[in-house]
Design a protein around this motif. Sequence first.
Motif, short mmCIF file in Angstrom:
data_model
loop_
_atom_site.label_atom_id
_atom_site.label_comp_id
_atom_site.label_asym_id
_atom_site.label_seq_id
_atom_site.Cartn_x
_atom_site.Cartn_y
_atom_site.Cartn_z
N VAL A 59 0.75 -1.24 0.09
CA VAL A 59 -0.03 0.11 0.07
C VAL A 59 0.90 1.09 -0.06
CG1 VAL A 59 -1.71 1.33 1.38
CG2 VAL A 59 -1.87 -1.33 1.00
N ASN A 60 0.49 2.26 -0.68
CA ASN A 60 1.16 3.44 -1.06
C ASN A 60 2.41 3.44 -1.94
OD1 ASN A 60 -0.58 4.88 0.64
ND2 ASN A 60 0.58 4.46 2.49
N ASP A 61 2.47 2.52 -2.56
CA ASP A 61 3.66 2.34 -3.69
C ASP A 61 3.22 3.12 -4.80
OD1 ASP A 61 5.42 0.74 -2.19
OD2 ASP A 61 4.93 -0.95 -3.24
N ARG A 62 4.06 3.64 -5.53
CA ARG A 62 3.56 4.23 -6.99
C ARG A 62 4.24 3.46 -8.13
NH1 ARG A 62 1.89 9.10 -7.17
NH2 ARG A 62 1.89 10.58 -5.27
N ILE A 63 2.95 2.98 -8.95
CA ILE A 63 3.34 2.22 -10.08
C ILE A 63 2.93 3.09 -11.10
CG2 ILE A 63 2.40 0.40 -11.22
CD1 ILE A 63 1.56 -0.91 -8.65
N GLU A 73 0.04 6.74 -14.06
CA GLU A 73 0.64 6.82 -12.71
C GLU A 73 -0.26 6.28 -11.72
OE1 GLU A 73 2.75 10.36 -12.29
OE2 GLU A 73 3.75 10.13 -14.33
N LEU A 74 0.02 5.33 -10.63
CA LEU A 74 -1.17 4.99 -9.99
C LEU A 74 -0.61 5.05 -8.39
CD1 LEU A 74 -2.00 2.08 -11.82
CD2 LEU A 74 -3.15 3.76 -12.22
N LEU A 75 -1.28 5.34 -7.63
CA LEU A 75 -0.99 4.80 -6.03
C LEU A 75 -1.85 3.90 -5.71
CD1 LEU A 75 0.43 6.12 -3.67
CD2 LEU A 75 -1.75 7.52 -3.22
N VAL A 76 -1.04 2.80 -5.10
CA VAL A 76 -1.77 1.64 -4.57
C VAL A 76 -2.62 1.97 -3.28
CG1 VAL A 76 -1.45 -0.80 -3.79
CG2 VAL A 76 0.07 -0.02 -5.84
#
Length: 146
Positions: A59-63, A73-76
């Motif tokens: 959680v809170n990783d940037r993909i 660009e996503l934020l988990v």
Amino acid sequence: MTRHAQASAAPAAAADMRLDKWLWVARFFKTRGLAAEEIDKGRVHVNGQAAKPARSVRVNDRIEIRQAGSVRELLVLGLGAMRGPATVARTLYQETEASIRAQQQAAEARKFGVEPANAQELGRPTKRDRRDLVDWQRWSASVDDE
């Protein structure tokens, strides 16, 4: 292993998930195999670094995913246990504002872009056109024919 040790190990395992599985659960790819291929091709980055399919996502990783000429660009926000409906999958991530703007600009560019089919003046050759081509090829002179 005692029951207490098993119970404490379970939450640690749920704290992360394989990248290829998360992309599949979040419905970015139809199969885990396709997700793994895209990751291997270098089209997926986690926290600014190139990733491998088995990389742990938290959680809170940037993909960052490059798909069809655009970058998402996503934020988990969460890790799903299994693949479910798209409405549930959308709760697992949040797309950044810059990514959303880029998607909208790409859609506008496609909307007003040139349609390749309209640029083609002639369609499929007719029987007569094909005969003319064959006749022309038969009588054309070439340096290699000598």
